[in-house]
Design a protein around this motif. Structure first.
Motif, short mmCIF file in Angstrom:
data_model
loop_
_atom_site.label_atom_id
_atom_site.label_comp_id
_atom_site.label_asym_id
_atom_site.label_seq_id
_atom_site.Cartn_x
_atom_site.Cartn_y
_atom_site.Cartn_z
N SER A 1 0.81 -1.22 0.00
CA SER A 1 0.00 0.00 0.00
C SER A 1 0.84 1.27 0.00
CB SER A 1 -0.94 0.01 1.22
OG SER A 1 -0.19 0.08 2.43
N LEU A 2 2.17 1.14 -0.14
CA LEU A 2 3.05 2.30 -0.03
C LEU A 2 2.70 3.40 -1.01
CD1 LEU A 2 5.61 3.67 1.12
CD2 LEU A 2 6.92 2.46 -0.62
N GLU A 3 2.55 3.04 -2.29
CA GLU A 3 2.30 4.06 -3.30
C GLU A 3 0.99 4.80 -3.02
OE1 GLU A 3 2.23 4.54 -8.15
OE2 GLU A 3 1.78 2.60 -7.25
N VAL A 4 -0.05 4.07 -2.68
CA VAL A 4 -1.35 4.69 -2.41
C VAL A 4 -1.25 5.63 -1.22
CG1 VAL A 4 -3.74 4.25 -1.76
CG2 VAL A 4 -2.60 2.74 -3.39
N ARG A 5 -0.57 5.19 -0.17
CA ARG A 5 -0.46 6.02 1.04
C ARG A 5 0.33 7.29 0.78
NH1 ARG A 5 2.75 3.93 4.33
NH2 ARG A 5 3.26 1.86 3.49
N VAL A 6 1.47 7.16 0.10
CA VAL A 6 2.33 8.33 -0.13
C VAL A 6 1.68 9.31 -1.09
CG1 VAL A 6 4.56 9.08 -1.05
CG2 VAL A 6 4.44 7.10 0.45
N GLN A 7 1.05 8.81 -2.12
CA GLN A 7 0.36 9.72 -3.05
C GLN A 7 -0.73 10.51 -2.33
OE1 GLN A 7 -0.95 7.27 -6.33
NE2 GLN A 7 0.94 7.60 -7.48
N ARG A 8 -1.46 9.86 -1.43
CA ARG A 8 -2.50 10.57 -0.67
C ARG A 8 -1.88 11.59 0.27
NH1 ARG A 8 -7.97 9.78 0.27
NH2 ARG A 8 -8.71 11.58 1.46
N GLN A 9 -0.76 11.23 0.88
CA GLN A 9 -0.06 12.17 1.76
C GLN A 9 0.45 13.37 0.97
OE1 GLN A 9 2.72 9.34 3.25
NE2 GLN A 9 1.36 8.59 4.86
N ASN A 10 0.96 13.12 -0.25
CA ASN A 10 1.41 14.21 -1.10
C ASN A 10 0.27 15.16 -1.43
OD1 ASN A 10 3.97 13.08 -1.22
ND2 ASN A 10 3.70 12.19 -3.25
N THR B 1 -2.56 15.62 0.19
CA THR B 1 -2.99 16.33 1.39
C THR B 1 -2.02 17.45 1.76
OG1 THR B 1 -4.03 14.30 2.24
CG2 THR B 1 -3.60 16.06 3.83
N ALA B 2 -0.72 17.16 1.67
CA ALA B 2 0.29 18.17 2.00
C ALA B 2 0.22 19.36 1.06
CB ALA B 2 1.67 17.55 1.97
N LEU B 3 0.03 19.09 -0.24
CA LEU B 3 -0.05 20.18 -1.21
C LEU B 3 -1.29 21.04 -0.97
CD1 LEU B 3 1.09 21.57 -3.71
CD2 LEU B 3 -0.19 19.95 -5.12
N GLN C 1 -0.82 29.21 2.15
CA GLN C 1 -0.24 30.25 1.31
C GLN C 1 -1.22 31.41 1.11
OE1 GLN C 1 0.74 29.08 -2.78
NE2 GLN C 1 2.80 29.91 -2.47
N LYS C 2 -2.50 31.08 1.08
CA LYS C 2 -3.54 32.09 0.85
C LYS C 2 -4.08 32.68 2.14
CE LYS C 2 -5.07 29.75 -3.38
NZ LYS C 2 -6.21 29.00 -4.00
N HIS C 3 -3.71 32.11 3.28
CA HIS C 3 -4.28 32.55 4.56
C HIS C 3 -3.73 33.91 4.96
CE1 HIS C 3 -5.60 32.49 8.74
NE2 HIS C 3 -6.34 31.42 8.44
N PRO C 4 -4.58 34.83 5.34
CA PRO C 4 -4.14 36.20 5.65
C PRO C 4 -3.18 36.29 6.85
CG PRO C 4 -6.44 35.89 6.27
CD PRO C 4 -6.05 34.70 5.46
N SER C 5 -3.21 35.30 7.73
CA SER C 5 -2.36 35.34 8.91
C SER C 5 -0.98 34.73 8.68
CB SER C 5 -3.05 34.60 10.07
OG SER C 5 -4.26 35.24 10.41
N VAL C 6 -0.76 34.17 7.49
CA VAL C 6 0.52 33.53 7.18
C VAL C 6 1.32 34.44 6.25
CG1 VAL C 6 1.63 31.52 6.12
CG2 VAL C 6 -0.48 31.24 7.45
#
Length: 281
Positions: free
Chosen positions: A254-263, A265-267, A274-279
């Protein structure tokens, strides 16, 4: 990606042992030693003339060797060795290939730093610590005869990125070898061997395992690179346990499925911040 079929398809059948009862995956062989029909057969395995299983501490166990074949396939390597932890994999690598000095580029995991700075000097293995971008100092130490360059990319924990191809080209021009801890990238996102590295290391405890239920490590590379590590692993008792090897084999499917989902989510998180006014950054 290794190919269009993806990692799961690429490695799931690698190293599988045909079970007499039709099990779809290699069973757990929690066996310490293995019997032979004759002394001659045993000697053939010991001396490498015949493939077989001998003693689990040596790593010569079906469960361990099966998952090693999968790990090698993931990294497009000639071979892979499974270890009891990521630190076991790192320490064996540094023992085997650090005889002529080690240059550590950038930040590294705390256990790695402690081992390099405190334990290795006791055994006459010296490490020079350099900033990740200090290529002039790296060239100087390589010219002085340093034999191994070690670094993490992305690094733990600040995700520092190092140009693998650039460092490998420089190291190889001086006859040095390069070992890369690629734990945080995983084989899905990064293939260090294809970029010139001689050795790639993972803490299987993290993404390769993925379920917080096993501790392990791996080293992949050519057989010439791995052979010196086998002796250290054997005599320091660093082999991965068969039970952990079985869990790791399950996780790799399940490595590929897990990492792709993590990628993904992270993006999504990064774009939101990046769009948040407080950042600010």
């Amino acid at each position: 990606m290794n190919d269009k079929k993806g990692f799961a398809t690429n490695c799931i059948h690698a190293g599988e042992i045909v079970d007499q009862f039709g099990a779809p995956h290699t069973p757990i062989y929690d066996t310490t030693t293995f019997s032979f029909s004759s002394t001659a057969d045993m000697l053939s395995v010991i001396e490498g003339r015949k493939q077989g299983y001998l003693y689990t501490r040596y790593g010569s166990n079906p469960s361990i060797m099966s998952v090693e074949a999968k790990l090698a396939r993931l990294e497009n390597a000639e071979g892979a060795l499974a270890f009891a932890s990521g630190m076991a994999a790192i320490s064996a690598t540094l023992f085997a290939h650090g005889e002529y000095g080690i240059v550590c580029l950038g930040e590294v995991y705390g256990g790695t730093w402690e081992f390099m700075s405190r334990q290795l000097p006791m055994l006459n293995r010296q490490t020079k610590f350099l900033a990740a971008d200090d290529l002039d100092a790296l060239a100087h130490h390589l010219s002085a005869g340093c034999g191994l360059v070690f670094f993490e990319t992305p690094s733990n924990p600040l995700l520092e990125i190092i140009d693998i191809s650039l460092v490998c080209t420089l190291a190889h021009s001086h006859g040095a070898r390069v070992a890369i801890d690629s734990t945080f990238a995983t084989p899905v996102n990064q293939q260090p061997l294809s970029l010139g590295a001689d050795i790639v290391i993972h803490s299987a405890t993290k993404y390769l395992g993925g379920h917080s239920d096993l501790t392990g490590g791996m080293v992949a590379g050519t057989e010439d690179m791995l052979e010196p590590l086998r002796v250290w692993r054997k005599n320091l008792g660093q082999s991965l346990a068969p039970e952990a090897a079985h869990l790791l084999a399950r996780s790799l499917a399940s490595l590929e499925v897990r990492v792709q989902r993590q990628n993904t989510t992270a993006l999504r998180l990064a774009k939101t911040l990046q769009k948040h006014p407080s950042v600010e950054r």
